[in-house]
Design an enzyme around this catalytic site. Structure first.
Site, PDB file in Angstrom:
ATOM      1  N   TRP A 161     -74.014 -11.586 -27.682  1.00 44.60           N
ATOM      2  CA  TRP A 161     -74.987 -10.970 -26.778  1.00 44.60           C
ATOM      3  C   TRP A 161     -74.812  -9.460 -26.654  1.00 44.60           C
ATOM      4  O   TRP A 161     -75.677  -8.788 -26.115  1.00 44.60           O
ATOM      5  CB  TRP A 161     -74.863 -11.588 -25.361  1.00 44.60           C
ATOM      6  CG  TRP A 161     -73.443 -11.599 -24.859  1.00 44.60           C
ATOM      7  CD1 TRP A 161     -72.553 -12.637 -24.946  1.00 44.60           C
ATOM      8  CD2 TRP A 161     -72.731 -10.518 -24.256  1.00 44.60           C
ATOM      9  NE1 TRP A 161     -71.326 -12.265 -24.446  1.00 44.60           N
ATOM     10  CE2 TRP A 161     -71.411 -10.963 -24.002  1.00 44.60           C
ATOM     11  CE3 TRP A 161     -73.071  -9.204 -23.889  1.00 44.60           C
ATOM     12  CZ2 TRP A 161     -70.429 -10.154 -23.416  1.00 44.60           C
ATOM     13  CZ3 TRP A 161     -72.094  -8.395 -23.324  1.00 44.60           C
ATOM     14  CH2 TRP A 161     -70.802  -8.879 -23.089  1.00 44.60           C
ATOM     15  N   ASN A 162     -73.673  -8.906 -27.105  1.00 45.31           N
ATOM     16  CA  ASN A 162     -73.404  -7.508 -26.727  1.00 45.31           C
ATOM     17  C   ASN A 162     -74.238  -6.479 -27.508  1.00 45.31           C
ATOM     18  O   ASN A 162     -74.532  -5.404 -26.981  1.00 45.31           O
ATOM     19  CB  ASN A 162     -71.901  -7.193 -26.781  1.00 45.31           C
ATOM     20  CG  ASN A 162     -71.301  -7.327 -28.143  1.00 45.31           C
ATOM     21  OD1 ASN A 162     -71.851  -8.002 -29.018  1.00 45.31           O
ATOM     22  ND2 ASN A 162     -70.153  -6.707 -28.349  1.00 45.31           N
ATOM     23  N   ALA A 187     -77.300 -15.383 -29.283  1.00 47.35           N
ATOM     24  CA  ALA A 187     -76.564 -15.739 -28.069  1.00 47.35           C
ATOM     25  C   ALA A 187     -77.538 -16.232 -27.005  1.00 47.35           C
ATOM     26  O   ALA A 187     -78.662 -15.737 -26.893  1.00 47.35           O
ATOM     27  CB  ALA A 187     -75.802 -14.525 -27.557  1.00 47.35           C
ATOM     28  N   GLU A 261     -66.758 -11.696 -38.051  1.00 47.48           N
ATOM     29  CA  GLU A 261     -66.565 -10.430 -37.329  1.00 47.48           C
ATOM     30  C   GLU A 261     -66.123 -10.816 -35.927  1.00 47.48           C
ATOM     31  O   GLU A 261     -66.942 -11.206 -35.102  1.00 47.48           O
ATOM     32  CB  GLU A 261     -67.871  -9.630 -37.298  1.00 47.48           C
ATOM     33  CG  GLU A 261     -68.350  -9.166 -38.670  1.00 47.48           C
ATOM     34  CD  GLU A 261     -67.489  -8.066 -39.272  1.00 47.48           C
ATOM     35  OE1 GLU A 261     -66.632  -7.502 -38.562  1.00 47.48           O
ATOM     36  OE2 GLU A 261     -67.675  -7.779 -40.467  1.00 47.48           O
ATOM     37  N   ARG A 289     -69.026   3.288 -24.720  1.00 52.34           N
ATOM     38  CA  ARG A 289     -70.195   2.819 -25.473  1.00 52.34           C
ATOM     39  C   ARG A 289     -70.437   1.358 -25.085  1.00 52.34           C
ATOM     40  O   ARG A 289     -69.510   0.558 -25.028  1.00 52.34           O
ATOM     41  CB  ARG A 289     -69.891   2.929 -26.971  1.00 52.34           C
ATOM     42  CG  ARG A 289     -70.968   2.370 -27.852  1.00 52.34           C
ATOM     43  CD  ARG A 289     -70.645   2.676 -29.320  1.00 52.34           C
ATOM     44  NE  ARG A 289     -71.668   2.136 -30.194  1.00 52.34           N
ATOM     45  CZ  ARG A 289     -71.416   1.273 -31.167  1.00 52.34           C
ATOM     46  NH1 ARG A 289     -70.187   0.868 -31.398  1.00 52.34           N
ATOM     47  NH2 ARG A 289     -72.387   0.832 -31.923  1.00 52.34           N
ATOM     48  N   CYS A 295     -66.724  -4.741 -29.478  1.00 59.07           N
ATOM     49  CA  CYS A 295     -65.503  -5.176 -30.182  1.00 59.07           C
ATOM     50  C   CYS A 295     -64.679  -3.966 -30.589  1.00 59.07           C
ATOM     51  O   CYS A 295     -63.474  -4.054 -30.765  1.00 59.07           O
ATOM     52  CB  CYS A 295     -65.882  -5.987 -31.406  1.00 59.07           C
ATOM     53  SG  CYS A 295     -67.084  -5.132 -32.443  1.00 59.07           S
ATOM     54  N   GLU A 392     -58.663  -8.591 -24.871  1.00 60.24           N
ATOM     55  CA  GLU A 392     -59.856  -7.755 -25.007  1.00 60.24           C
ATOM     56  C   GLU A 392     -60.477  -7.591 -23.606  1.00 60.24           C
ATOM     57  O   GLU A 392     -60.897  -8.582 -22.999  1.00 60.24           O
ATOM     58  CB  GLU A 392     -60.827  -8.495 -25.941  1.00 60.24           C
ATOM     59  CG  GLU A 392     -61.879  -7.647 -26.552  1.00 60.24           C
ATOM     60  CD  GLU A 392     -62.711  -8.418 -27.591  1.00 60.24           C
ATOM     61  OE1 GLU A 392     -62.750  -9.665 -27.561  1.00 60.24           O
ATOM     62  OE2 GLU A 392     -63.347  -7.747 -28.405  1.00 60.24           O
ATOM     63  N   GLU A 469     -69.242  -6.023 -43.175  1.00 64.27           N
ATOM     64  CA  GLU A 469     -70.695  -5.915 -43.046  1.00 64.27           C
ATOM     65  C   GLU A 469     -71.092  -4.450 -43.187  1.00 64.27           C
ATOM     66  O   GLU A 469     -70.391  -3.570 -42.689  1.00 64.27           O
ATOM     67  CB  GLU A 469     -71.142  -6.463 -41.690  1.00 64.27           C
ATOM     68  CG  GLU A 469     -70.993  -7.988 -41.608  1.00 64.27           C
ATOM     69  CD  GLU A 469     -71.628  -8.610 -40.374  1.00 64.27           C
ATOM     70  OE1 GLU A 469     -71.557  -7.996 -39.297  1.00 64.27           O
ATOM     71  OE2 GLU A 469     -72.195  -9.695 -40.496  1.00 64.27           O
TER      72      GLU A 469
HETATM   73  P1  NAP Z   1     -68.701 -15.885 -28.258  1.00 63.53           P
HETATM   74  O1  NAP Z   1     -68.552 -16.577 -26.977  1.00 63.53           O
HETATM   75  O2  NAP Z   1     -67.723 -16.188 -29.339  1.00 63.53           O
HETATM   76  O3  NAP Z   1     -70.194 -16.194 -28.753  1.00 63.53           O
HETATM   77  C1  NAP Z   1     -70.721 -15.658 -29.935  1.00 63.53           C
HETATM   78  C2  NAP Z   1     -71.807 -16.575 -30.457  1.00 63.53           C
HETATM   79  O4  NAP Z   1     -71.230 -17.830 -30.787  1.00 63.53           O
HETATM   80  C3  NAP Z   1     -72.911 -16.864 -29.436  1.00 63.53           C
HETATM   81  O5  NAP Z   1     -74.128 -17.001 -30.101  1.00 63.53           O
HETATM   82  C4  NAP Z   1     -72.458 -18.194 -28.858  1.00 63.53           C
HETATM   83  O6  NAP Z   1     -73.487 -18.957 -28.304  1.00 63.53           O
HETATM   84  C5  NAP Z   1     -71.920 -18.863 -30.104  1.00 63.53           C
HETATM   85  N1  NAP Z   1     -71.009 -19.962 -29.828  1.00 63.53           N
HETATM   86  C6  NAP Z   1     -70.195 -20.152 -28.757  1.00 63.53           C
HETATM   87  N2  NAP Z   1     -69.512 -21.309 -28.900  1.00 63.53           N
HETATM   88  C7  NAP Z   1     -69.907 -21.864 -30.076  1.00 63.53           C
HETATM   89  C8  NAP Z   1     -69.576 -23.043 -30.778  1.00 63.53           C
HETATM   90  N3  NAP Z   1     -68.687 -23.909 -30.309  1.00 63.53           N
HETATM   91  N4  NAP Z   1     -70.186 -23.289 -31.961  1.00 63.53           N
HETATM   92  C9  NAP Z   1     -71.091 -22.439 -32.455  1.00 63.53           C
HETATM   93  N5  NAP Z   1     -71.448 -21.281 -31.842  1.00 63.53           N
HETATM   94  C10 NAP Z   1     -70.854 -21.004 -30.674  1.00 63.53           C
HETATM   95  O7  NAP Z   1     -68.683 -14.314 -28.100  1.00 63.53           O
HETATM   96  P2  NAP Z   1     -69.532 -13.422 -27.088  1.00 63.53           P
HETATM   97  O8  NAP Z   1     -68.903 -13.507 -25.758  1.00 63.53           O
HETATM   98  O9  NAP Z   1     -70.978 -13.724 -27.214  1.00 63.53           O
HETATM   99  O10 NAP Z   1     -69.331 -11.981 -27.725  1.00 63.53           O
HETATM  100  C11 NAP Z   1     -68.235 -11.201 -27.466  1.00 63.53           C
HETATM  101  C12 NAP Z   1     -67.199 -11.325 -28.564  1.00 63.53           C
HETATM  102  O11 NAP Z   1     -67.788 -10.947 -29.808  1.00 63.53           O
HETATM  103  C13 NAP Z   1     -66.035 -10.388 -28.356  1.00 63.53           C
HETATM  104  O12 NAP Z   1     -64.841 -11.036 -28.684  1.00 63.53           O
HETATM  105  C14 NAP Z   1     -66.324  -9.261 -29.337  1.00 63.53           C
HETATM  106  O13 NAP Z   1     -65.188  -8.545 -29.751  1.00 63.53           O
HETATM  107  C15 NAP Z   1     -66.938 -10.007 -30.464  1.00 63.53           C
HETATM  108  N6  NAP Z   1     -67.714  -9.100 -31.315  1.00 63.53           N
HETATM  109  C16 NAP Z   1     -67.217  -8.762 -32.524  1.00 63.53           C
HETATM  110  C17 NAP Z   1     -67.911  -7.875 -33.329  1.00 63.53           C
HETATM  111  C18 NAP Z   1     -67.376  -7.498 -34.672  1.00 63.53           C
HETATM  112  O14 NAP Z   1     -68.146  -6.952 -35.451  1.00 63.53           O
HETATM  113  N7  NAP Z   1     -66.121  -7.734 -34.992  1.00 63.53           N
HETATM  114  C19 NAP Z   1     -69.116  -7.330 -32.888  1.00 63.53           C
HETATM  115  C20 NAP Z   1     -69.598  -7.697 -31.634  1.00 63.53           C
HETATM  116  C21 NAP Z   1     -68.884  -8.592 -30.855  1.00 63.53           C
HETATM  117  P3  NAP Z   1     -73.724 -18.944 -26.708  1.00 63.53           P
HETATM  118  O15 NAP Z   1     -74.279 -17.625 -26.391  1.00 63.53           O
HETATM  119  O16 NAP Z   1     -74.671 -20.050 -26.477  1.00 63.53           O
HETATM  120  O17 NAP Z   1     -72.383 -19.192 -26.075  1.00 63.53           O
END
Ligand code: NAP
Length: 489
Positions: A161-162, A187, A261, A289, A295, A392, A469
């Protein structure tokens, strides 16, 4: 038109259904879920809630479209991306407002994200026509090697979502360029930007079935059966390490290609030979930011002891002056966190650090109002043992940890399972290269607080992920290499 009317209009214009096989439809069971504005907690709208039945309909469409799509001329695939880039830029203001409403970031930042997201489409429109191959004589001279690149096949894309728009285009851009069909699960908290993007890609000429978008309140229930189906050949995921790990396990069954990622825990190192003004400016960018919800956010600021008090003073002055509020209001620089749970987590990390001896220089508490606001916060003299040095933060909190020697700073910076990005401020060239080489991260910001760029390879090492990416290598994640041995010459 008043701002309130524009807000209603941009939300009304988005199709709130599932996008499957080139058309919009309700979820199979007719279910919907609510999308909230995190700056007020008010419901913006309801969106179709995909079930597993819908997921299979999307997979059927992706599998059926794959052969014809792979045969499209690369130039034509590139032209679709180019048109979509132009449409995103034409509608930047409305798309930014939509993003601010569902995610909370200030309008200026949302506009920045639309441009950043669009740039992935432009970059990969140019890469589509540069998928090369190779021809070589075998070492013994008796055969020839012909090496070609082919699309991996139907791909599952899961985004957080971010960055509701950019995390989508960072995957969709290279997948289109490579000739892969896609099923995207955005998300739950921010499905509107992804739905708007799907409509733009349709308008730009993307053929039916190449992209389906499945908003759902049951992420695991919808994605796991597809990952285990065998027709999906690739998973590209951006999100937390915990979920990424689970998805890697699920991907093992069908031996899927995976790009991951994942989370970060970026160290931000400031040496006493740094340009302090530049370091403070960089710290503001690396920390603030996206309201600290990135992340790449600086999670631990290691500052050499002699300059730590002055750095802390200047950073606190800047952080304390930031304007907090609803992202649609003029001059707001810091929006709300995504939800109440995120805010509780941030407060818990601050309380833990303070309990271990850290001092709050500014902030340290929730902000006022109905949204999930948290004050920009600077903590000084944070002990390395604090929970926030291993977790984090994902919020506007800057912990300053003083250090004495370069070795000490490096050891502390690398003392984490994450390895996405690090930041280094120094004017000593030898130190800059020595420290950059020694940092265990996929990216380093050297005297700069932002590294993200569609033309550069973005990604992490260790538990921060697999693959890259963007950049020249971004398309490789969606291509297989085939070798043909030619005999009888
Ligand atoms: P998240 O909870 O891991 O969710 C990411 C995505 O995965 C969402 O679409 C979520 O759906 C889905 N998801 C959750 N549980 C799942 C499951 N069991 N099976 C399949 N899909 C599932 O992460 P977030 O809170 O949205 O995002 C924040 C995280 O993303 C942070 O850790 C951040 O560092 C990381 N991030 C990394 C990067 C990078 O490029 N390295 C960039 C941006 C963000 P729902 O929304 O329905 O839960």
């Amino acid at each position: 038109m008043s701002l309130a009317e524009r807000e209603t209009q941009v939300v009304e214009r988005v199709a709130k259904q599932l996008f499957i096989g080139g058309s919009w439809r309700d979820a199979a069971g007719g279910a919907t879920f609510k999308v909230e504005d995190p700056s007020t907690g008010a419901v913006l709208c309801e969106v179709a809630d995909a079930s597993v039945e819908d997921a299979f309909a999307a997979l059927d469409a992706a599998a059926a479209a794959q052969p014809a799509w792979a045969a499209w001329a690369p130039r034509d695939r590139g032209e679709v991306l180019r048109r979509a880039y132009e449409l995103l830029m034409e509608r930047q203001d409305d798309l930014a407002l939509l993003m601010t409403l569902e995610m909370g970031k200030p309008l200026a930042e949302a506009k920045g994200e639309i441009a950043y997201a669009a740039e992935f489409l432009r970059w990969f429109s140019e890469e589509a026509v540069r998928i090369g191959g190779d021809y070589a004589v075998s070492p013994n001279g008796q055969s020839r090697f012909l090496i070609m690149r082919q699309p991996v096949g139907p791909s599952m894309l899961i985004t957080p979502w971010n960055f509701p728009m950019a995390m989508g285009t960072r995957k969709i851009g290279p997948a289109i360029a490579a000739g892969c069909t896609m099923v995207l699960k955005p998300a739950q908290q921010t499905p509107l930007s992804a739905l708007a993007l799907a409509d733009i890609l349709r308008e730009a000429g993307l053929p039916e079935g190449v992209l389906s978008v499945l908003p759902t309140s049951d992420a695991g229930g919808v994605t796991e059966p597809l990952l285990r189906d065998g027709r999906i050949r690739k998973l590209s995921f951006t999100g937390s390490t915990a979920v990424g790990r689970k998805l890697l396990e699920q991907s093992a069954e069908q031996v899927l290609r995976t790009s991951m990622e994942l989370g970060g825990n970026a160290p931000f190192l400031v040496f006493d030979d740094a340009d302090l003004d530049a370091a403070v400016e960089g710290a503001m960018q690396a920390k603030m930011r996206n309201i600290g919800e990135a992340c790449t956010a600086a999670n631990r600021m290691y500052v050499q002891s002699g300059i730590a008090p002055e750095f802390a003073r200047r950073l606190s002055e800047r952080m304390g002056a930031l304007k907090l509020g609803r992202g649609t209001e003029p001059d707001v620089q810091v929006g709300p966190l995504i939800d109440a749970r995120a805010r509780e987590k941030v407060q818990g990390l601050v309380d833990d650090a303070v309990g271990r001896g850290a001092r709050v220089l500014v902030g340290g508490a929730p902000g006022e109002g109905g949204g999930y606001f948290y004050l920009p916060t600077v903590l000084a003299d944070v002990p390395q043992s604090s929970e926030l040095s291993t977790t984090e933060i994902f919020g506007p909190v800057a912990p300053i940890i003083p250090f004495d020697t370069e070795d000490e700073a490096l050891a502390a910076a690398n003392d984490t399972e994450y390895g996405l990005v690090s930041y280094v401020y120094t004017q000593n060239l030898n130190r800059a290269l020595r420290v950059s080489e020694a940092l265990e991260t996929g990216m380093v910001g050297l005297n700069q607080g932002i590294v993200s760029n569609p033309a550069a390879p973005f990604g992490g090492v260790k538990h921060s992920g697999l693959g890259r990416e963007g950049g020249r290598v971004g398309i490789d994640e969606f291509l297989e290499t085939k070798y043909i041995g030619l005999g009888g010459l």
